[in-house]
Write an enzyme that holds these catalytic residues in place. Structure first.
Site, PDB file in Angstrom:
ATOM      1  N   GLU A   1       0.382  -3.001 -10.481  1.00 12.66           N
ATOM      2  CA  GLU A   1       0.795  -2.015 -11.494  1.00 12.66           C
ATOM      3  C   GLU A   1       2.032  -2.434 -12.278  1.00 12.66           C
ATOM      4  OE1 GLU A   1       1.031   1.444  -8.499  1.00 12.66           O
ATOM      5  OE2 GLU A   1      -0.695   1.946  -9.718  1.00 12.66           O
TER       6      GLU A   1
ATOM      7  N   TRP B   1       3.305   5.191 -16.703  1.00  8.01           N
ATOM      8  CA  TRP B   1       2.776   4.385 -15.595  1.00  8.01           C
ATOM      9  C   TRP B   1       2.159   3.121 -16.156  1.00  8.01           C
ATOM     10  CZ3 TRP B   1       4.392   5.527 -10.986  1.00  8.01           C
ATOM     11  CH2 TRP B   1       3.825   4.906  -9.869  1.00  8.01           C
TER      12      TRP B   1
ATOM     13  N   ASP C   1      -2.122  -5.172 -13.681  1.00  2.00           N
ATOM     14  CA  ASP C   1      -2.643  -5.795 -12.462  1.00  2.00           C
ATOM     15  C   ASP C   1      -2.670  -4.785 -11.322  1.00  2.00           C
ATOM     16  OD1 ASP C   1       0.176  -5.658 -12.125  1.00  2.00           O
ATOM     17  OD2 ASP C   1       0.140  -7.350 -10.758  1.00  2.00           O
TER      18      ASP C   1
HETATM   19  C1  NOJ Z   1       6.800  -0.613  -8.582  1.00  2.00           C
HETATM   20  C2  NOJ Z   1       5.954  -1.476  -7.742  1.00  2.00           C
HETATM   21  O1  NOJ Z   1       6.183  -2.820  -7.931  1.00  2.00           O
HETATM   22  C3  NOJ Z   1       4.528  -1.172  -7.950  1.00  2.00           C
HETATM   23  O2  NOJ Z   1       3.700  -2.009  -7.235  1.00  2.00           O
HETATM   24  C4  NOJ Z   1       4.283   0.230  -7.581  1.00  2.00           C
HETATM   25  O3  NOJ Z   1       2.938   0.533  -7.759  1.00  2.00           O
HETATM   26  C5  NOJ Z   1       5.144   1.148  -8.399  1.00  2.00           C
HETATM   27  N1  NOJ Z   1       6.514   0.766  -8.394  1.00  2.00           N
HETATM   28  C6  NOJ Z   1       5.014   2.578  -7.920  1.00  2.00           C
HETATM   29  O4  NOJ Z   1       5.397   2.743  -6.607  1.00  2.00           O
HETATM   30  C1  NOJ Z   2       1.540   0.181  -4.991  1.00  2.00           C
HETATM   31  C2  NOJ Z   2       0.683  -1.025  -5.020  1.00  2.00           C
HETATM   32  O1  NOJ Z   2       1.312  -2.001  -5.806  1.00  2.00           O
HETATM   33  C3  NOJ Z   2      -0.686  -0.717  -5.554  1.00  2.00           C
HETATM   34  O2  NOJ Z   2      -1.483  -1.856  -5.473  1.00  2.00           O
HETATM   35  C4  NOJ Z   2      -1.328   0.410  -4.775  1.00  2.00           C
HETATM   36  O3  NOJ Z   2      -2.560   0.747  -5.342  1.00  2.00           O
HETATM   37  C5  NOJ Z   2      -0.420   1.602  -4.728  1.00  2.00           C
HETATM   38  N1  NOJ Z   2       0.910   1.243  -4.302  1.00  2.00           N
HETATM   39  C6  NOJ Z   2      -0.941   2.677  -3.764  1.00  2.00           C
HETATM   40  O4  NOJ Z   2      -1.055   2.171  -2.470  1.00  2.00           O
END
Ligand code: NOJ
Ligand code: NOJ
Length: 503
Positions: free
Chosen positions: A206, A140, A203
């Protein structure tokens, strides 16, 4: 578990704020949507197969699987609950108060469990946990260091309330023990933030490791509010250190400003690669979440923030087919759906496809405009410059098409231009909100995204922080509408809705 009567609790909140509430059609819809949003948010608390205090990001278990407690999403939700706890007293809804107290107490217990659990981040920056509290051991984007910062300041606000209510023993025992190493949840997070804010981390989306505007503002907020608590609880050396680090953060915020592009960049150094520009709604989200009158460079009415909002508006407007619809059948303006960033390819599934507008990001632009309207209303004069002119013209022309603001102008209170800016920003908030109204699902349900071509809701259903954003945006709208009825000079200090301690 809070298993009963979500709806009465939701109704209680709407009554709490129903005095002088706007009665226009959009306002009525927004209040209804807020009630639903609160009920749906509460339904995502402490899921039956998890530990009490876990906050489900979304009940969706596949495509995408969001069946986790995300530290970020949970902290934002709990900030709303601290606020509701605070305001529900005023309306005499003690029952609701007790419920929020219970929710927050459980969140504290779950957060302590998270801190004590060994994770691959090996730090408080682990981004998400199973709702059972177990650690997630797959690959992750970790760590994500906005998490501990957000957790620290929501709990600091909670601690401040508890102290006012005489619960000092609990606060000192569980929340802030003033020891090193600390066994209390706030102090553990604050020590980490104070010593590690310079560390690169992922960020909020993620995806990218670096130094992020969003994360920095959250870290600053945690340190400033945490310092006040530390001081109050007799830990002055920690307080001084936290404040010192906060001011170093402040002194470095300029690096995010790009004069050439005329917006605040999300990450330094710019990531490049699949993120070709560094324009990102995360900047505006950070400003709304950490809004504080004590850090005036990054408030909803500040020049660089307005420049960034205008850049986002301009970038997303031509990007999504649905944005071509710009008026309702009655001729009311509808502003564009806003995504995370222009190059986004995340559509809620795998593999990478094309990104869409997000409810969270569109609501954030709406919230920003309502807040800015309130803030400008009390200003004796507004200097128009190359940074704010785009957004202020866009807004002012909604209510007075003959307005043409130019850099170098000074707009005085009581003038036609001043009025157009204040009412225009409110109208801009409404125009973004209409976009959300248009694409919300059946009975105001909100997911994460809405499809850029069809407008249908997409990705994680019943996403908790979409609902939280809906509730907050409606609250700011009501506040801004209420202020429009009163003497302009009293409004300046009012928007304390989120920052309970006013820091
Ligand atoms: C890729 C997405 O861009 C990101 O924001 C998200 O948190 C992860 N996949 C997991 O769903
Ligand atoms: C993906 C998003 O990019 C992130 O900011 C968020 O924390 C998770 N999903 C869960 O909602």
């Amino acid at each position: 578990m809070l298993s009963t009567s979500n709806t009465p609790r939701a109704a209680a909140f709407s009554q709490a704020s129903s005095k002088h509430t706007p009665t226009d059609a959009l306002g009525k819809w927004a209040r209804h949507a807020k009630d639903i949003a609160l009920a749906k948010t509460l339904a995502n608390m402490s899921p039956a197969d998890g530990q009490p205090g876990a906050v489900l990001a979304s009940p969706s278990r596949a495509n995408p699987d969001y069946y986790y407690h995300w530290v970020r999403d949970a902290a934002r939700t709990m900030r709303l609950f601290v606020h509701l706890y605070n305001t529900s007293d005023a309306s005499g809804k003690r029952l609701a108060r007790i419920d929020y107290h219970t929710l927050l107490e459980r969140y504290v217990t779950f957060s302590k469990l998270n801190q004590a659990t060994s994770t691959l981040s090996a730090s408080p920056g682990e981004p998400k946990f199973y709702v059972t509290g177990e650690s997630y051991s797959e690959a992750w984007g970790r760590p994500q260091n906005d998490g501990p910062a957000q957790r620290a300041y929501v709990l600091t606000r909670w601690a401040q309330h508890l102290l006012m209510e005489g619960e000092e023993a609990y606060v000192r025992g569980v929340l802030y023990d003033g020891r090193l190493p600390s066994f209390s949840v706030i102090k553990t997070d604050l020590e980490f933030v104070a010593h590690h804010w310079r560390d690169p981390c992922f960020d909020l989306w993620e995806e990218i490791s670096g130094q992020h505007f969003f994360t920095r503002l959250q870290q600053r907020q945690a340190l400033v509010e945490g310092a006040a608590l530390a001081e109050h609880l007799g830990d002055p050396r920690a307080a001084a250190y936290y404040l010192e680090q906060a001011s170093v953060i402040e002194s470095q915020m300029d690096q995010f400003w790009s004069p050439g592009e005329n917006y605040l960049k999300a990450t330094v150094p710019s990531p490049g690669g699949f993120k070709s520009t560094d324009l990102d709604a995360a900047v505006v989200l950070a400003v709304c979440e950490t809004y504080s009158k004590h850090f005036p460079s990054y408030t909803p009415d500040s020049d660089r923030v307005l420049a960034t909002a205008f850049a986002l508006h301009s970038a997303f407007l031509p990007m999504y087919a649905i944005n071509r619809l710009a008026r309702t059948t009655e001729g009311k303006p509808i502003f564009p759906g806003i995504g995370r960033y222009p190059d986004d390819t995340y559509d809620g599934g795998q593999p990478r496809n094309v990104g869409n507008p997000w409810f969270l990001c569109t609501l954030t632009l709406s919230e920003l405009c309502y807040k800015a309207s309130s803030l400008f209303k009390s200003k004796p004069s507004i200097s128009i410059n190359g940074q704010n002119v785009g957004m202020l013209n866009l807004a002012a022309q909604l209510t007075d098409p003959s307005i043409a603001l130019a850099a170098g102008n000074t707009v005085r209170q009581e003038s036609r231009e001043h009025r157009a800016i204040v009412t225009g920003l409110f109208a801009a908030g409404d125009a973004y909100l209409r976009r959300v109204q248009l694409h919300a699902g059946e009975d105001c349900s909100l997911s994460e995204q809405f499809n850029r071509n069809t407008g249908a809701i997409q990705s994680a259903r019943d996403l908790t922080w979409s609902y939280v954003a809906m509730i907050l945006t409606e609250s700011w709208r009501s506040l801004a509408a209420r202020e429009a009825l009163v003497d302009s000079r009293v409004s300046a200090e009012q928007p304390q809705l989120i920052s309970a301690t006013g820091k």
